[in-house]
Design an enzyme around this catalytic site. Structure first.
Site, short mmCIF file in Angstrom:
data_model
loop_
_atom_site.label_atom_id
_atom_site.label_comp_id
_atom_site.label_asym_id
_atom_site.label_seq_id
_atom_site.Cartn_x
_atom_site.Cartn_y
_atom_site.Cartn_z
N THR A 172 0.83 -1.22 0.00
CA THR A 172 0.00 0.00 0.00
C THR A 172 0.86 1.26 0.00
OG1 THR A 172 -1.72 -1.17 1.21
CG2 THR A 172 -1.81 1.22 1.29
N GLY A 182 2.64 -2.84 8.44
CA GLY A 182 2.85 -3.09 9.86
C GLY A 182 4.32 -3.38 10.14
N GLU A 240 -6.16 -6.04 3.99
CA GLU A 240 -6.21 -7.29 3.23
C GLU A 240 -7.36 -7.27 2.22
OE1 GLU A 240 -2.81 -9.09 4.11
OE2 GLU A 240 -4.25 -9.51 2.56
#
Ligand code: 3IX
Ligand code: FAD
Length: 572
Positions: free
Chosen positions: A50, A89, A331
């Site tokens: 992303t 993350g 996701e």
């Protein structure tokens, strides 16, 4: 994760995406070079796909990887502010490597999105490497334990064999070798499949807390002069919580099915048989969206059903919600996933069935529906008799509702085209119907899997109570979506009235088993981490003890009195 096994943590992406992506997309040489040190946490990685400007639209991602044959290197670059990698993350402060998804350029041509292993911090000093600007994206709704980060690459060079080349390849002279199937480089199916099980766990935890608390909480008066009843005896409390309990069981079975299906089909893919990949993609995308949306709403129902104490962090319900809710976004954003299942699978299957093709897998019912359409409609035309007791007839009802909504969406596209709209516009102007069709398809799959599971239960008493839960799940879904069933001619108004009456009976039937049914999830106190959901039900003493430990109570008179209140008083 040693303290709270389910809390998000900075290594989640390393364990949940970096390692699995290597397993799925690295060559044996790359496994040797990267997997072992990653397994030993020398390498700590994340999955950087992303960007600030794109998360859903993968083909719109801007980061480039340009092959330089003179040095046998790729040059990774963030050309614009919107191309800065954003959200991964563990990226901000934890990872020293990242799997970066970038548009591959070689010999002057762009070959689309591919995966590259990019070192981002020095392995010893952990200082960002030259050309790497990396950091945390700042406070979020939750996930405060995770350093979701940004990554800006300024002409960073990596060796040729840092591109994951199990499927696609770039040769030393820059020649691009296509993968056996363009779909293999998408990834993400693994985590989407796992998330279905996460939805079940979130529901199991939430309804365990709410139902146990509802058994020990006494409030108000049911019969004048009698002691205050357990709030679990209120019909409205049962109507809130028992459908959540039923869904927790339903999603547990669906989560197991999804994991087994992922394992089976990814095994076939590793063996070179890609034929089932569309079904796996459609099923994981749809069920991920369906179960996370349902669980997200149900956690809030459980929190509010605990009154004021539900809002206390001691209940654990606020934390469960805050940590679960991003599953509806990451996701694969849920609406987009529902559209994928509809457009790339259901409508395609509907059209194949309409020309007589025999369909396999979870859409085989569309063949049956197509054959039905060819047979003359029964004169009555009305809804079939409804049994509020027979599970198989309810599965059939859900199947017919799904078939009807897939047909409605397909026809909407047809009508839009006939109005002269382009393909893309016709699809966009049917997307509400497409999402409804996917939702109905997934709902049918969940009900069917629940009923199929009952066939495997030998113990008569367990089978009986699970059948009651399955009935409640199916009838509650019927009541909540009665518009669909009425519109499809599958339900009459008198039948809808009978459904509501039957639901009330089932709530009463389940009341004696409710606490045993949540105990059966076997979630120990440490895992639940909830004062309200304690196995021993000793809530009030522990609530008082929990409050006493609040940092604010470290001193009898808080420093704010002397710093603010007292000076304020003297000025008034
Ligand atoms: C191993 C130990 C495990 C231990 C676990 C421990 C801890 C784990 C804990 C937690 C788990 C870890 C992390 C959890 C926390 C956070 C993680 C978040 C991570 C992320 O958040 S990570 C970014 C996710 N970001 C997306 O999710 C992007 C969504 N956006 C898209 O996905 C695409 O943008 C799409 C599909 C919308 C449009 O893409 P498009 O325009 O290129 O494609 P198009 O629609 O044209 O379809 C062309 C053909 O590809 C097929 N196709 C498409 N996708 C496929 C797939 N995935 N697989 C197979 N086939 C696929 C179609 O079916 C069609 O096939 P056909 O042509 O035959 O119809
Ligand atoms: C907690 C968290 C952790 C994350 N971790 C990672 C990570 O580790 N790695 C990583 O790469 N990413 C990560 N992400 C990013 C995440 O994958 C994206 O946010 C997600 O894919 C959604 O994309 P987006 O943010 O661009 O939303 P958008 O796609 O911009 O969504 C905004 C709205 O647009 C709508 N929309 C978009 N496209 C369409 C369409 N075609 N048709 C109809 N409606 C549409 C959506 O439905 C939504 O309502 C994380 C995100 C969060 C919240």
């Amino acid at each position: 994760s040693c303290v709270h096994p389910d809390r998000p943590e900075p290594l989640d992406l390393h364990l949940g995406m970096f390692l699995p992506t290597l397993l799925n997309q690295a060559t044996p040489e790359q496994m040797e070079r990267f997997f072992t040190p990653a397994w030993n946490l020398r390498i700590i990685g994340t999955y950087a796909q992303t960007e600030m400007g794109h998360g859903t639209h993968l083909r719109g991602l801007e980061t480039t990887a340009t092959f330089d044959p003179s040095t046998q290197e790729f040059v990774l670059h963030s050309p614009t502010i919107s191309s800065i990698k954003w959200w991964p993350g563990g990226l901000g402060k934890t990872s020293n490597h990242a799997i970066v998804l970038a548009q591959l350029h070689t010999q002057g041509r762009c070959h689309g999105l591919h995966a590259f292993i990019v070192p981002i911090r020095d392995m010893d000093t952990h200082v960002p490497l030259p050309g790497v600007v990396v950091g945390d994206i700042g406070p979020k709704f939750g996930f405060s334990e995770v350093d979701n980060g940004f990554l800006k690459l300024e002409h960073v060079r990596i060796p040729l064999d840092n591109m994951l080349m199990k499927f696609a390849k770039v040769e030393p002279d820059g020649t691009y070798v296509k993968p056996p199937s363009a779909k293999l480089t998408y990834g993400m199916v693994f985590i989407r499949s796992m998330i279905v099980g996460q939805s079940a766990l979130a529901l199991a935890k939430s309804c365990t807390i709410a139902i146990r608390y509802s058994a020990v909480r006494h409030q108000s008066e049911l019969r004048p002069g009698e002691p205050e009843p357990q709030i679990l005896n209120y019909q409205t409390q049962q109507h809130k919580l028992f459908p959540v309990l039923a869904a927790a069981y339903a999603f547990t079975f669906v989560g197991q099915y999804m994991k087994d299906t992922y394992r089976r089909i990814s095994g076939d893919i590793h063996a070179g048989d890609y034929s089932q990949l569309p079904e796996l993609h459609a099923l994981s995308a749809g069920l991920k969206a369906f179960t996370t949306w349902a669980a997200n709403a149900a956690i809030e129902v459980c929190r509010m059903s605990c009154g004021g104490h539900g809002y206390s962090r001691s209940s654990a319900l606020p934390d469960i919600y805050v940590e679960f809710t991003p599953t509806c976004t990451y996701e694969g954003e849920n609406t987009v996933m529902m559209l994928q299942t509809a457009s790339r699978y259901l409508v395609k299957s509907y059209r194949q069935a309409s020309v007589g093709q025999r369909l396999q897998g979870s859409v085989s019912y569309l063949s049956e529906a197509a054959a039905q359409r060819l047979r003359p409609r029964p004169v009555s035309g009305g809804a079939a008799p409804l049994s509020t007791q027979d599970l198989l007839s309810l599965v059939h009802l859900y199947q017919r509702r799904a078939a009807s909504l897939v047909e409605l969406a397909a026809k909407s596209i047809q009508q839009e085209l006939q109005r002269g709209r382009s393909q893309e516009e016709a699809w966009n102007h049917s997307s509400i119907d497409l999402v409804r069709a996917s939702d109905a398809h997934c709902h049918f799959v969940v009900v069917k899997l629940f009923v199929d599971k009952l066939e495997q239960v030998d113990d008569a008493a367990v089978k009986a109570v699970l059948s009651t839960l399955a009935l409640l799940y199916a009838l509650k879904g019927l009541a909540d979506n009665s518009g669909d069933f009425l519109q499809a001619g599958l339900l009459t108004v008198p039948q809808a009235t009978r459904v509501s009456a039957r639901i009330k009976e089932l709530l009463e039937e389940l009341r004696p088993d409710a606490v045993a049914l949540v105990d059966a999830f076997d979630l120990n106190d440490r895992k639940l981490n909830s004062v309200l959901g304690r196995y021993d039900g000793n809530v009030y003493e522990h609530l008082y003890e929990w409050a006493r430990q609040s940092p604010l109570n470290a001193t009898e008179v808080h420093e704010s009195f002397h710093k603010y209140l007292k000076p304020l008083r003297s000025r008034l």
